[in-house]
Design a protein around this motif. Structure first.
Motif, PDB file in Angstrom:
ATOM      1  N   PRO A  54       1.451  -3.313 -13.245  1.00 30.58           N
ATOM      2  CA  PRO A  54       2.345  -2.364 -13.928  1.00 30.58           C
ATOM      3  C   PRO A  54       1.857  -1.922 -15.297  1.00 30.58           C
ATOM      4  CG  PRO A  54       3.246  -4.578 -14.060  1.00 30.58           C
ATOM      5  CD  PRO A  54       2.047  -4.660 -13.146  1.00 30.58           C
ATOM      6  N   THR A  55       0.716  -2.439 -15.759  1.00 26.53           N
ATOM      7  CA  THR A  55       0.168  -2.007 -17.045  1.00 26.53           C
ATOM      8  C   THR A  55      -0.714  -0.778 -16.823  1.00 26.53           C
ATOM      9  OG1 THR A  55      -1.663  -3.548 -16.698  1.00 26.53           O
ATOM     10  CG2 THR A  55       0.182  -4.323 -18.016  1.00 26.53           C
ATOM     11  N   GLY A  56      -1.045  -0.089 -17.916  1.00 27.87           N
ATOM     12  CA  GLY A  56      -1.965   1.039 -17.786  1.00 27.87           C
ATOM     13  C   GLY A  56      -1.263   2.369 -17.599  1.00 27.87           C
ATOM     14  N   ASN A  57      -2.044   3.392 -17.232  1.00 28.68           N
ATOM     15  CA  ASN A  57      -1.568   4.769 -17.208  1.00 28.68           C
ATOM     16  C   ASN A  57      -1.071   5.264 -15.859  1.00 28.68           C
ATOM     17  OD1 ASN A  57      -1.960   5.185 -19.896  1.00 28.68           O
ATOM     18  ND2 ASN A  57      -3.697   6.573 -19.718  1.00 28.68           N
ATOM     19  N   LEU A  58      -1.292   4.521 -14.790  1.00 26.65           N
ATOM     20  CA  LEU A  58      -0.903   5.009 -13.468  1.00 26.65           C
ATOM     21  C   LEU A  58       0.613   5.107 -13.332  1.00 26.65           C
ATOM     22  CD1 LEU A  58      -3.244   3.131 -10.937  1.00 26.65           C
ATOM     23  CD2 LEU A  58      -3.412   5.509 -11.693  1.00 26.65           C
ATOM     24  N   SER A  59       1.069   6.220 -12.782  1.00 27.49           N
ATOM     25  CA  SER A  59       2.483   6.360 -12.456  1.00 27.49           C
ATOM     26  C   SER A  59       2.767   5.581 -11.172  1.00 27.49           C
ATOM     27  CB  SER A  59       2.834   7.836 -12.256  1.00 27.49           C
ATOM     28  OG  SER A  59       2.168   8.347 -11.102  1.00 27.49           O
ATOM     29  N   ASN A  60       4.045   5.375 -10.861  1.00 25.58           N
ATOM     30  CA  ASN A  60       4.392   4.692  -9.615  1.00 25.58           C
ATOM     31  C   ASN A  60       3.872   5.450  -8.401  1.00 25.58           C
ATOM     32  OD1 ASN A  60       5.679   2.482 -10.764  1.00 25.58           O
ATOM     33  ND2 ASN A  60       7.686   3.470 -10.802  1.00 25.58           N
ATOM     34  N   GLU A  61       3.923   6.771  -8.473  1.00 22.37           N
ATOM     35  CA  GLU A  61       3.420   7.590  -7.369  1.00 22.37           C
ATOM     36  C   GLU A  61       1.915   7.394  -7.183  1.00 22.37           C
ATOM     37  OE1 GLU A  61       3.410  12.291  -5.892  1.00 22.37           O
ATOM     38  OE2 GLU A  61       4.144  11.747  -7.893  1.00 22.37           O
ATOM     39  N   GLN A  62       1.174   7.336  -8.307  1.00 21.41           N
ATOM     40  CA  GLN A  62      -0.275   7.118  -8.234  1.00 21.41           C
ATOM     41  C   GLN A  62      -0.589   5.714  -7.734  1.00 21.41           C
ATOM     42  OE1 GLN A  62      -1.042   8.174 -12.351  1.00 21.41           O
ATOM     43  NE2 GLN A  62      -2.100  10.048 -11.739  1.00 21.41           N
ATOM     44  N   ARG A  63       0.200   4.742  -8.176  1.00 18.58           N
ATOM     45  CA  ARG A  63      -0.007   3.374  -7.695  1.00 18.58           C
ATOM     46  C   ARG A  63       0.210   3.296  -6.193  1.00 18.58           C
ATOM     47  NH1 ARG A  63       3.399  -0.934 -10.914  1.00 18.58           N
ATOM     48  NH2 ARG A  63       2.103  -2.337  -9.639  1.00 18.58           N
ATOM     49  N   GLN A  64       1.233   3.952  -5.703  1.00 18.07           N
ATOM     50  CA  GLN A  64       1.519   3.950  -4.274  1.00 18.07           C
ATOM     51  C   GLN A  64       0.394   4.598  -3.483  1.00 18.07           C
ATOM     52  OE1 GLN A  64       5.337   5.853  -4.200  1.00 18.07           O
ATOM     53  NE2 GLN A  64       6.381   4.096  -5.135  1.00 18.07           N
ATOM     54  N   PHE A  65      -0.188   5.664  -4.040  1.00 21.10           N
ATOM     55  CA  PHE A  65      -1.310   6.326  -3.368  1.00 21.10           C
ATOM     56  C   PHE A  65      -2.501   5.385  -3.275  1.00 21.10           C
ATOM     57  CE2 PHE A  65      -5.175   8.801  -3.102  1.00 21.10           C
ATOM     58  CZ  PHE A  65      -4.852   9.815  -2.207  1.00 21.10           C
ATOM     59  N   TYR A  66      -2.803   4.680  -4.379  1.00 18.95           N
ATOM     60  CA  TYR A  66      -3.916   3.734  -4.385  1.00 18.95           C
ATOM     61  C   TYR A  66      -3.653   2.574  -3.437  1.00 18.95           C
ATOM     62  CZ  TYR A  66      -7.594   0.662  -6.228  1.00 18.95           C
ATOM     63  OH  TYR A  66      -8.695  -0.161  -6.354  1.00 18.95           O
ATOM     64  N   GLU A  67      -2.442   2.059  -3.441  1.00 17.78           N
ATOM     65  CA  GLU A  67      -2.091   0.961  -2.543  1.00 17.78           C
ATOM     66  C   GLU A  67      -2.385   1.334  -1.091  1.00 17.78           C
ATOM     67  OE1 GLU A  67      -0.676  -2.139  -3.201  1.00 17.78           O
ATOM     68  OE2 GLU A  67      -0.863  -1.836  -5.358  1.00 17.78           O
TER      69      GLU A  67
END
Length: 342
Positions: A54-67
């Motif tokens: 949850p640290t850093g610049n990624l939004s939740n949407e970007q995190r979900q895409f990476y996941e």
């Protein structure tokens, strides 16, 4: 007459006190219930994220895409003036104006023995530029590091660095890079606390050999690698996956100058042949949480590269008893935070 009838004021005060206490008790239960619900929601949300923090610049949407996919492209992340500085430094290295002890300078197998290629046209890649203060500035760019924190946490090591100068293919197709997983080269874990940042130094497309990735392949296992059987020759340590489904969906990452892709070390990826008349440049760094630990890879799928890389290192340094992890200890460098294990 009882006490209550004699003291109406006392009765009112008593009832007020009881009422206040009851309200406080009710409010306490409401607050506790609300906090518990939030904690449950937070735990549920965090359980959805395995590959990001949850640290850093990624939004939740970007995190979900990476996941889901194992990579994320951030457009226009690195400024052109920074890339111009790194390009100039690369040219100085190619011309021999700059010599950095321990930095690896490579030539494509198709031009390695050519008498006509010199300077920038002779060099297709430099590695281990963590040892050069100027090129190391790429690893420390704040715009990149803030995203890296989403994958490694706050204690960040630069482990592997490259500036790639993919040459125009002479017809041998040796400028391509076989599909592979970067973790194959790394004797440290855990895997999910490692990430690569790969930045386009100019417009990159299918014509000049952009990256190709297999979305979602980061959720699989580390596969067996080896040299591909290519007639035109294969560059040193360009190992590729030996068996994979050729029908698996692929995505070509066409990028503009400054675009940066972050990807997982188990993501299967490679790059195509450079069919353009010019060289194609990109710069990259693999980062890891400094709390990662070195592991033994003998008799594993990494045994082949371990022995090859260690043999080259021993010959280069004269350290006869060097181990695979020593190869990485020498060229890794702290970017931010505390150096814990690596």
């Amino acid at each position: 007459m009882n006490l209550f009838s004699k003291s109406p004021t006392f009765i009112r005060q008593l009832f007020c006190t009881i009422s206040i206490q009851r309200l406080e008790t009710i409010n306490h239960h409401i607050r506790f219930s609300s906090q518990s619900s939030k904690a449950i929601d937070n735990n549920k949300q965090q359980s959805e994220y395995r590959f990001t923090l949850p640290t850093g610049n990624l939004s939740n949407e970007q995190r979900q895409f990476y996941e889901k996919n194992g990579f994320i492209v951030i457009r226009s992340l690195v400024k052109p003036e920074s890339l111009d500085h790194f390009r100039k430094r690369f040219q100085d290295v190619c011309l021999g104006k700059v010599k950095v002890l321990g930095m690896t300078v490579m030539k494509d197998v198709a031009i390695a023995k050519s008498e006509f290629a010199d300077g920038e046209k002779a060099i297709t890649k430099i590695q281990d530029f963590t040892l050069d203060d100027e090129l190391f500035k790429y690893c420390c760019l704040p715009d990149i590091v803030k995203y890296v924190e989403n994958f490694t946490g706050p204690n960040i090591m630069a482990m592997h660095t490259m500036l790639i100068n993919k040459p125009p293919d002479p017809g041998t197709q040796s400028s391509r890079h076989p599909l592979h997983q970067d973790l194959y080269y790394f004797p440290f874990r855990p895997v999910d606390r490692i990430v690569c940042a790969w930045t386009a130094m100019e417009k990159i497309n299918r014509q000049n050999g952009c990256l190709v990735v297999l979305p979602g392949s980061h959720t699989g296992e580390l596969k067996e690698h080896g040299y591909p059987d290519w007639k035109g020759g294969v560059n040193k340590m360009y190992h590729g996956i030996q068996q994979f489904d050729p029908n698996t969906k692929r995505e070509h990452l066409e990028m503009e100058t400054g675009d940066t892709v972050f990807f997982h070390p188990l993501l299967i990826h490679g790059s195509g042949t450079n069919r353009s008349p010019g060289f194609r440049k990109a710069i990259s760094c693999h980062y890891a949480d400094s709390a990662c630990e070195y592991i033994e890879v003998e008799n594993s799928v990494q045994d082949y590269i371990s022995k090859e890389a260690t043999a080259i290192f021993r010959k280069k340094t004269g350290i006869e008893n060097a181990r695979f992890e020593d190869v990485w200890k020498i060229k890794s460098r702290l970017v931010q935070g505390e150096r814990i294990n690596l």
